[in-house]
Design an enzyme around this catalytic site. Structure first.
Site, short mmCIF file in Angstrom:
data_model
loop_
_atom_site.label_atom_id
_atom_site.label_comp_id
_atom_site.label_asym_id
_atom_site.label_seq_id
_atom_site.Cartn_x
_atom_site.Cartn_y
_atom_site.Cartn_z
N CYS A 48 53.98 30.43 -8.33
CA CYS A 48 52.97 31.47 -8.55
C CYS A 48 51.88 30.99 -9.49
CB CYS A 48 53.61 32.69 -9.21
SG CYS A 48 54.62 33.67 -8.11
N ASP A 86 14.38 11.45 -21.56
CA ASP A 86 13.73 12.57 -20.88
C ASP A 86 12.88 13.39 -21.85
OD1 ASP A 86 13.84 14.41 -18.31
OD2 ASP A 86 14.04 15.71 -20.05
ZN LIG Z 1 52.97 35.12 -7.15
#
Ligand SMILES: [Zn+2]
Length: 529
Positions: A62, A478
């Site tokens: 997850c 620059d």
């Molecule tokens: Zn999950």
């Protein structure tokens, strides 16, 4: 030659900065399980994209923000990449969908070779018949060394990274698009539909089609060129979308790209050429979902990963600007700028050659004058999009190196020396198609570019910054940077002085430059200087 350079640099170079490792005061490289578990319990979004948790009791992994109830501590295993979790045998959660986590590139930044390898894999470098050996060769090292570096920095093999990418991208297309399964298999880089089905059965214990919501009705094969595929690409907030659009708008080449105003915001549209095919890309900001919605209309679905990788580069989606900003804000000059624009990104070039041409056209002229020259160039030699694919406003593709090399540039209103530089650039790009890819160090990249006639230090750094996406490129000479770095009395530093000061901004000097440019382009407020 580049052979060997990448590897040698990786072996001897110590990490230049701890900015990429230490983060919000928490060290995540070692993955302290207590810290990780705390992040999980509190669903701490700051860890999204850099932490994945595998749950041994379910076999699922997850994101830390998963809405499911947190597993018991002793059942959790923690990983810094989805690929590592997957290689350890976990399968992606169907609720929090790890494929939608923000993809962070730069925080792994202690190895240039690994970052470049990841970028090439994202481009499809390990899809189809491609081998790790070929990838390693592109990076200038041996295959064994590449595997060792991946293992050391990511804890997984290059093959596992590519495999996880394919699965997660396919899963995203199953959920979010109406592409038929066969085209998803092809778009995600699976060699065959059979491989695609096998992989999904193995991982999810069901065929890919079973993962699709019933409400989604697949389109007929081959219709994507007309209807387009929309994918959401998440970033780690903050994201300064107005600044990104302002940058793109100021440089938009008529006919190639356009920022379109609409009732609910603005979107960016441009033409895209890839492997001899052409199409259209539209990008919108979806602030409430912390993502960009990217719609791609392209005749060949196989090109999707490469086009998405380009969108990520142009819009700098992989940057962890919070960590970068924390590092830069240690400098008195940059602290107020970072505070003012915490979400500022470094816009990238769509294509290396196109960006290099823009850099040459922009030498010693204003942004607007450079833009007008680019429009002239496209009119002189850019190809037209097929009528059904273009829009009235975006109807051309940027000319290729071959087209520029063959074109009569005498009608472009610019000095002869710069016309010659343009020609030399086109010849060099034809001779070495990977001319604009980064080498082992930013110094190597700049040196290779400086070897082209008409390309000086400034242009080379600018190309490295935007095209090669070198986060540490810094064109110290620059004018805008020097102006912006002036002291309270308005005295500007010399280029050498600015370069010396910028040493402490490594390895994120490109972000420092972007902040200085942003400050330079607005009215002086005195207090900020
Ligand atoms: Zn999950």
């Amino acid at each position: 030659m580049r052979a060997g350079a990448g590897g040698a640099a990786d072996v001897v170079r110590k990490p230049r900065s701890r900015a990429g490792i230490e983060w919000h005061g928490e060290r995540v490289d070692r993955l302290d399980p207590e810290v990780c578990y705390r992040a999980l319990r509190t669903r701490d979004a700051r860890f999204d994209g850099r932490l994945f948790v595998g749950v041994t009791s379910t076999g699922i992994y997850c994101r830390p923000v998963c809405p499911a109830r947190a597993a018991r501590f002793e059942n959790c295993r923690f990983f810094t990449s989805a690929a590592a979790a997957q290689e350890a045998g976990f399968r992606p959660c169907l609720r929090c969908r790890p494929e939608t986590a923000p993809e962070l590139a730069t925080w792994r930044g202690t190895s240039n070779t690994v970052s470049r390898g990841l970028a090439l894999i994202a481009d499809g470098a390990l899809d189809g018949d491609a081998s790790v050996e070929a990838l390693a060769e592109r990076l200038g090292i041996g295959a064994r060394q590449l595997r060792r570096l991946f293992d050391q920095h990511l804890g997984v093999s290059p093959i596992a990274v590519a495999q996880t990418r394919r699965v997660l991208f396919a899963k995203q297309l199953i959920h979010d698009s109406r592409l038929p399964m066969a085209e998803i298999a092809s778009a995600a880089g699976f060699g065959s539909v059979r491989r695609f089905n096998e992989t999904f059965r193995q991982l999810f214990r069901r065929p890919p089609s079973a993962l699709r919501r019933r409400a989604i009705v697949a389109l007929p094969e081959g219709s994507v060129a007309a209807t387009g595929v929309t994918v959401r690409l998440r970033y780690r907030p903050p994201y300064d979308w107005p600044a990104m659009l302002a940058y793109l708008r100021a440089r938009a080449i008529d006919g190639i790209e356009q920022v379109i105003e609409q009732l609910d915001g603005e979107r960016y549209v441009r033409s895209v050429a890839h492997d001899g095919e052409v199409g259209l890309v539209e990008v919108e900001h979806v602030a409430e979902r912390e993502s960009l919605a990217v719609t791609i209309r392209f005749p060949c679905v196989r090109a999707l990963p490469a086009i998405i990788a380009r969108v990520r580069r142009v819009f700098d989606l992989g940057a962890d600007v919070a960590s970068i900003g924390a590092h830069l804000a240690k400098d008195r000059l940059l602290a107020p700028l970072v505070a003012r624009r915490p979400g500022l990104r470094v816009p990238g070039g769509w294509d290396g050659f196109e960006l290099a041409v823009r850099a040459v056209l922009g030498q010693q002229v204003t942004v607007e004058a450079g833009r007008r020259l680019a429009i002239q160039l496209v009119r002189a030699c850019g190809a037209a999009l097929p009528a059904q694919r273009g829009r009235s406003s975006v109807a051309h593709v940027f000319p290729s190196a071959a087209q520029v090399a063959a074109a009569d540039l005498s009608r472009l209103g610019m000095p002869r020396a710069r016309r010659h530089a343009l020609g030399a650039l086109a010849e060099a790009a034809l001779a070495e198609p990977r001319l604009f890819e980064p080498l082992a160090t930013v110094e190597d990249t700049v040196a290779r570019l400086c070897a082209i006639r008409g390309i000086g230090e400034w242009t080379a750094h600018y190309i490295a910054l935007r095209a090669a996406r070198e986060p540490d490129a810094f064109p110290a000479s620059d004018v805008g940077l020097l102006r912006s770095a002036a002291d309270r009395k308005g005295v500007r530093p010399s280029a050498a002085e600015l370069a010396a000061r910028a040493e402490r901004w490594r390895p994120w000097r490109a972000y420092a430059a972007q902040h200085l440019w942003a400050a330079d382009s607005e009215p002086l407020t005195g207090a900020l200087r």
